[in-house]
Design a protein around this motif. Structure first.
Motif, PDB file in Angstrom:
ATOM      1  N   VAL A  77       0.851  -1.199   0.000  1.00 13.85           N
ATOM      2  CA  VAL A  77       0.000   0.000   0.000  1.00 13.85           C
ATOM      3  C   VAL A  77       0.880   1.240   0.000  1.00 13.85           C
ATOM      4  N   LYS A  78       1.864   1.266   0.877  1.00 13.72           N
ATOM      5  CA  LYS A  78       2.758   2.431   0.961  1.00 13.72           C
ATOM      6  C   LYS A  78       3.531   2.624  -0.340  1.00 13.72           C
ATOM      7  N   GLN A  79       3.989   1.546  -0.925  1.00 16.12           N
ATOM      8  CA  GLN A  79       4.718   1.632  -2.188  1.00 16.12           C
ATOM      9  C   GLN A  79       3.825   2.204  -3.285  1.00 16.12           C
ATOM     10  N   ALA A  80       2.574   1.768  -3.340  1.00 15.52           N
ATOM     11  CA  ALA A  80       1.659   2.217  -4.391  1.00 15.52           C
ATOM     12  C   ALA A  80       1.383   3.712  -4.332  1.00 15.52           C
ATOM     13  N   ALA A 120      -8.101   3.653   3.652  1.00 15.06           N
ATOM     14  CA  ALA A 120      -8.961   2.876   2.755  1.00 15.06           C
ATOM     15  C   ALA A 120      -8.741   3.289   1.301  1.00 15.06           C
ATOM     16  N   ILE A 121      -8.597   4.577   1.068  1.00 19.93           N
ATOM     17  CA  ILE A 121      -8.326   5.070  -0.289  1.00 19.93           C
ATOM     18  C   ILE A 121      -6.978   4.547  -0.765  1.00 19.93           C
ATOM     19  N   ALA A 122      -5.985   4.571   0.113  1.00 20.86           N
ATOM     20  CA  ALA A 122      -4.649   4.077  -0.253  1.00 20.86           C
ATOM     21  C   ALA A 122      -4.694   2.589  -0.594  1.00 20.86           C
ATOM     22  N   VAL A 123      -5.436   1.804   0.180  1.00 13.29           N
ATOM     23  CA  VAL A 123      -5.549   0.367  -0.079  1.00 13.29           C
ATOM     24  C   VAL A 123      -6.225   0.131  -1.422  1.00 13.29           C
ATOM     25  N   ALA A 124      -7.331   0.829  -1.664  1.00 11.26           N
ATOM     26  CA  ALA A 124      -8.048   0.668  -2.941  1.00 11.26           C
ATOM     27  C   ALA A 124      -7.168   1.105  -4.108  1.00 11.26           C
ATOM     28  N   TYR A 125      -6.443   2.193  -3.928  1.00 10.60           N
ATOM     29  CA  TYR A 125      -5.567   2.688  -5.002  1.00 10.60           C
ATOM     30  C   TYR A 125      -4.452   1.683  -5.287  1.00 10.60           C
ATOM     31  N   SER A 126      -3.915   1.071  -4.249  1.00 13.28           N
ATOM     32  CA  SER A 126      -2.852   0.084  -4.465  1.00 13.28           C
ATOM     33  C   SER A 126      -3.377  -1.110  -5.271  1.00 13.28           C
ATOM     34  N   ASN A 130      -2.293  -2.407  -9.028  1.00 16.43           N
ATOM     35  CA  ASN A 130      -2.027  -3.830  -9.292  1.00 16.43           C
ATOM     36  C   ASN A 130      -2.833  -4.336 -10.479  1.00 16.43           C
ATOM     37  N   TYR A 131      -4.097  -3.952 -10.575  1.00 19.45           N
ATOM     38  CA  TYR A 131      -4.943  -4.364 -11.708  1.00 19.45           C
ATOM     39  C   TYR A 131      -4.405  -3.836 -13.040  1.00 19.45           C
ATOM     40  N   ARG A 132      -3.818  -2.681 -13.019  1.00 19.94           N
ATOM     41  CA  ARG A 132      -3.335  -2.057 -14.250  1.00 19.94           C
ATOM     42  C   ARG A 132      -2.063  -2.698 -14.795  1.00 19.94           C
ATOM     43  N   GLN A 133      -1.342  -3.402 -13.940  1.00 19.72           N
ATOM     44  CA  GLN A 133      -0.101  -4.025 -14.378  1.00 19.72           C
ATOM     45  C   GLN A 133      -0.401  -5.190 -15.309  1.00 19.72           C
TER      46      GLN A 133
END
Length: 134
Positions: A77-80, A120-126, A130-133
């Motif tokens: 999450v932090k990396q994303a 929660a936003i950070a988790v969803a964004y991460s 991941n989906y985009r990769q």
């Protein structure tokens, strides 16, 4: 329920019921949650996080058997969101607010959200990253 089981179990069961109610109301097609993390300074918290995650998983199962509960570990999450590995809540909030893709002009502004909402936003964004990769 408290008389038969513990107060902790009753609270977890209520959590599961509330999560299921939210899922039924909002009808999501994907669900993501931060995975439990172990902190050596507070080892008892890990057990509670695992139990809560299991109740969320059960609520997702009761909502729709075909949807998986996606878990994302805190370092990912932090990396994303481009926060350092040892980043605290304020650092994660700054990192989330700096993501231009998340810059919207709605109400309420992201900067007014509490730390749990930002997480929660950070988790969803991460998970989105991941989906985009390919």
């Amino acid at each position: 329920m408290i008389e038969t089981h513990s107060e902790r179990f009753a609270r977890l069961a209520t959590l599961g019921d509330n999560i299921l109610e939210l899922l039924m109301y909002h009808q999501p097609i994907a669900i993501v949650c931060e995975s439990p993390f172990f902190n050596s300074k507070r080892p008892q918290a890990f057990a509670a996080l695992v139990e809560a995650t299991n109740m969320i998983r059960q609520a997702v199962w009761n909502y729709d058997h075909s949807i998986n509960l996606n878990l994302v570990d805190p370092p990912s999450v932090k990396q994303a969101v481009n926060a350092k590995g040892n980043a605290g809540k304020e650092d994660v909030q700054k990192a989330v607010l700096a993501i231009s893709e998340l810059n919207y002009h709605g109400f309420p502004p992201l900067s007014s959200l509490d730390e749990h909402s930002i997480d929660a936003i950070a988790v969803a964004y991460s998970k989105l990253i991941n989906y985009r990769q390919p």
